[in-house]
Design a protein around this motif. Structure first.
Motif, short mmCIF file in Angstrom:
data_model
loop_
_atom_site.label_atom_id
_atom_site.label_comp_id
_atom_site.label_asym_id
_atom_site.label_seq_id
_atom_site.Cartn_x
_atom_site.Cartn_y
_atom_site.Cartn_z
N PRO A 305 -18.33 -77.30 41.41
CA PRO A 305 -18.95 -76.08 41.97
C PRO A 305 -18.71 -75.75 43.59
O PRO A 305 -18.81 -74.91 43.98
CB PRO A 305 -20.38 -76.44 41.89
CG PRO A 305 -20.67 -77.72 41.76
CD PRO A 305 -19.57 -78.43 41.05
N VAL A 306 -18.34 -76.88 44.19
CA VAL A 306 -18.26 -76.83 45.74
C VAL A 306 -16.63 -76.81 45.86
O VAL A 306 -15.90 -77.59 45.36
CB VAL A 306 -18.84 -78.09 46.46
CG1 VAL A 306 -18.61 -77.73 48.15
CG2 VAL A 306 -20.27 -78.05 46.31
N PRO A 307 -16.24 -75.84 46.71
CA PRO A 307 -14.66 -75.96 47.10
C PRO A 307 -14.45 -77.30 47.79
O PRO A 307 -15.17 -77.87 48.40
CB PRO A 307 -14.51 -74.86 48.04
CG PRO A 307 -15.80 -74.08 47.78
CD PRO A 307 -16.95 -74.74 47.63
N PRO A 308 -13.35 -77.94 47.31
CA PRO A 308 -12.78 -79.46 47.72
C PRO A 308 -12.84 -79.00 49.37
O PRO A 308 -13.03 -79.96 50.18
CB PRO A 308 -11.43 -79.55 47.27
CG PRO A 308 -11.47 -78.63 46.08
CD PRO A 308 -12.30 -77.37 46.35
N TYR A 309 -12.49 -77.90 49.89
CA TYR A 309 -12.50 -77.81 51.23
C TYR A 309 -13.77 -78.07 52.15
O TYR A 309 -14.03 -78.65 53.16
CB TYR A 309 -11.92 -76.49 51.67
CG TYR A 309 -12.16 -76.16 53.14
CD1 TYR A 309 -10.99 -76.96 54.00
CD2 TYR A 309 -13.03 -75.19 53.90
CE1 TYR A 309 -10.81 -76.55 55.44
CE2 TYR A 309 -12.79 -75.03 55.18
CZ TYR A 309 -11.88 -75.71 55.97
OH TYR A 309 -11.83 -75.28 57.30
N GLU A 310 -14.95 -77.54 51.24
CA GLU A 310 -16.24 -77.85 51.80
C GLU A 310 -16.72 -79.35 51.65
O GLU A 310 -17.43 -79.68 52.43
CB GLU A 310 -17.26 -76.91 51.49
CG GLU A 310 -18.70 -77.00 51.70
CD GLU A 310 -18.74 -76.97 53.15
OE1 GLU A 310 -19.80 -77.82 53.74
OE2 GLU A 310 -17.93 -76.44 53.93
N THR A 311 -16.28 -80.07 50.57
CA THR A 311 -16.58 -81.23 50.33
C THR A 311 -15.96 -82.01 51.33
O THR A 311 -16.76 -83.06 51.80
CB THR A 311 -15.84 -81.69 48.91
OG1 THR A 311 -16.57 -80.88 47.88
CG2 THR A 311 -16.27 -83.18 48.69
N TRP A 312 -14.78 -81.93 51.57
CA TRP A 312 -14.15 -82.47 52.92
C TRP A 312 -14.95 -82.39 54.03
O TRP A 312 -15.21 -83.36 54.77
CB TRP A 312 -12.73 -81.87 53.06
CG TRP A 312 -11.60 -82.82 53.81
CD1 TRP A 312 -11.91 -83.92 54.34
CD2 TRP A 312 -10.30 -82.47 54.21
NE1 TRP A 312 -10.79 -84.50 55.18
CE2 TRP A 312 -9.71 -83.54 55.16
CE3 TRP A 312 -9.33 -81.32 53.76
CZ2 TRP A 312 -8.55 -83.43 55.45
CZ3 TRP A 312 -8.30 -81.34 54.32
CH2 TRP A 312 -7.78 -82.04 55.15
N ARG A 313 -15.12 -81.15 54.36
CA ARG A 313 -16.09 -80.95 55.51
C ARG A 313 -17.55 -81.82 55.60
O ARG A 313 -17.78 -82.27 56.45
CB ARG A 313 -16.36 -79.43 55.71
CG ARG A 313 -14.90 -78.67 56.25
CD ARG A 313 -15.11 -77.10 55.87
NE ARG A 313 -16.62 -76.54 56.49
CZ ARG A 313 -16.57 -76.31 57.64
NH1 ARG A 313 -15.43 -76.26 58.40
NH2 ARG A 313 -17.73 -75.58 58.12
#
Length: 329
Positions: A305-313
């Protein structure tokens, strides 16, 4: 060699160097001691855009970009990619892909921002066409969210009353299928713009962030950290004070700084101001920042549900949140 049609496009779409100057835009940071240095950033974008929109072939643009001062070369790439995106979407071609899989590959991170600048000038119905297939890159499509960041920066820079003074929230758009995250990525770009609008005067930048709703401040602070680190401005003492002003959002400030360091090292040139800002915001070096970015990039779930970009951040953010509490990192 320029073309007649290209010259007409440039006249219609490209602002003049004067039009992007802080005084012409009515920015409070126009009188800042950092203004002249920071104004060179949007002016470099304008130059890159003019080369890209007016040229007959990509080779000429690449040659021109190669002559730009290394500290500003990434910004000129933003402008060229902006122009190439418009030309590829409205007409036909693979100009952006050719540049980013060729000589412009080192500037991939800021190139996405240039795509966002193009989005600000294209109808939403065409946005599905703006990002080229860069599947050979380990950073694509995860960091294509930087295009939305670029879109947010453009809104704040050129429509400051609406997006900064009135604090309008953009309508969601299903970027990478995550419409709910779209406004957050826009805020990251607005945060970067605040650094320019207030001329890198840290106290004024902090006050500007605090005028936004509390739920928006984390993303704004990460944008501030990225801009301060990548573009420069502010003395070491001022940057240290900005860390204090960020308060509970210090980790977001550090988050922006490490992504800026990653972009600088990826491009092969780290100016002194980036090293100073990384130290002020993270307590480390640009190389340590890049090691953290790379160490947290694996195993990103594209189906969650969370964009991979935000997971990375969030992983990077957690590193600094843990460091503040004194826990091992």
């Amino acid at each position: 060699m320029s073309t007649t049609l290209g010259s007409l496009r440039r006249l219609v779409l490209a602002p003049s160097l004067e039009e992007v100057a802080f005084r012409a835009r009515g920015f409070p940071g126009a009188s800042s001691e950092h203004a002249a240095r920071l104004e060179a950033v949007p002016q470099s974008v304008v130059c890159g855009f003019e080369w890209g929109i007016d040229s007959r072939d990509g080779w000429e643009v690449e040659r021109r970009l190669g002559f730009v001062n290394p500290a500003l070369r990434g910004f000129a790439h933003e402008g060229a990619v902006m122009a190439f995106t418009i030309r590829d979407v409205v007409g036909r071609g693979t100009r952006v892909r050719d540049l980013l899989t060729g000589s412009g590959a080192d500037h991939l991170f800021v190139a996405y921002i240039g795509i966002g600048f193009a989005m600000a000038r294209l109808p939403r119905g065409l946005w599905r066409k703006v990002v080229p297939d860069l599947s050979g890159s380990p950073y694509h499509p995860v960091v294509s969210w930087l295009a939305v960041d670029g879109y947010g920066f453009d809104l704040a820079y050129f429509h400051t009353r609406t997006w900064v003074d009135e604090q309008r929230v953009p309508a969601p758009y299903p970027w990478q299928g995550r419409a709910d995250y779209f406004p957050r990525a826009v805020d990251q770009g607005i945060g970067r713009a605040l650094w320019f609008i207030h001329g890198a005067r840290c106290a004024e930048v902090a006050a500007a962030v605090r005028r936004f709703a509390p739920a928006r401040r984390a993303d704004l602070w990460s944008g501030v950290g990225l801009a301060a680190t990548f573009a420069g401005g502010g003395t070491p003492a001022e940057l240290a004070a900005l860390t204090g002003a960020a308060g509970e959002h210090r980790a977001e400030l550090a988050l922006g700084a490490v992504f800026a360091a990653k972009a600088r090292i990826h491009a092969g040139f780290v100016p002194e101001h980036s090293t100073i800002a990384v130290d002020a915001f993270t307590g480390g070096t640009p190389q340590a920042a890049v090691e953290l970015v790379d160490a947290t990039a694996g195993g990103l779930d594209e189906s969650g549900p969370v964009p991979p970009y935000e997971t990375w951040r969030s992983r990077i953010r957690a590193h600094f949140s843990g460091a503040r509490r004194g826990t091992p990192t």
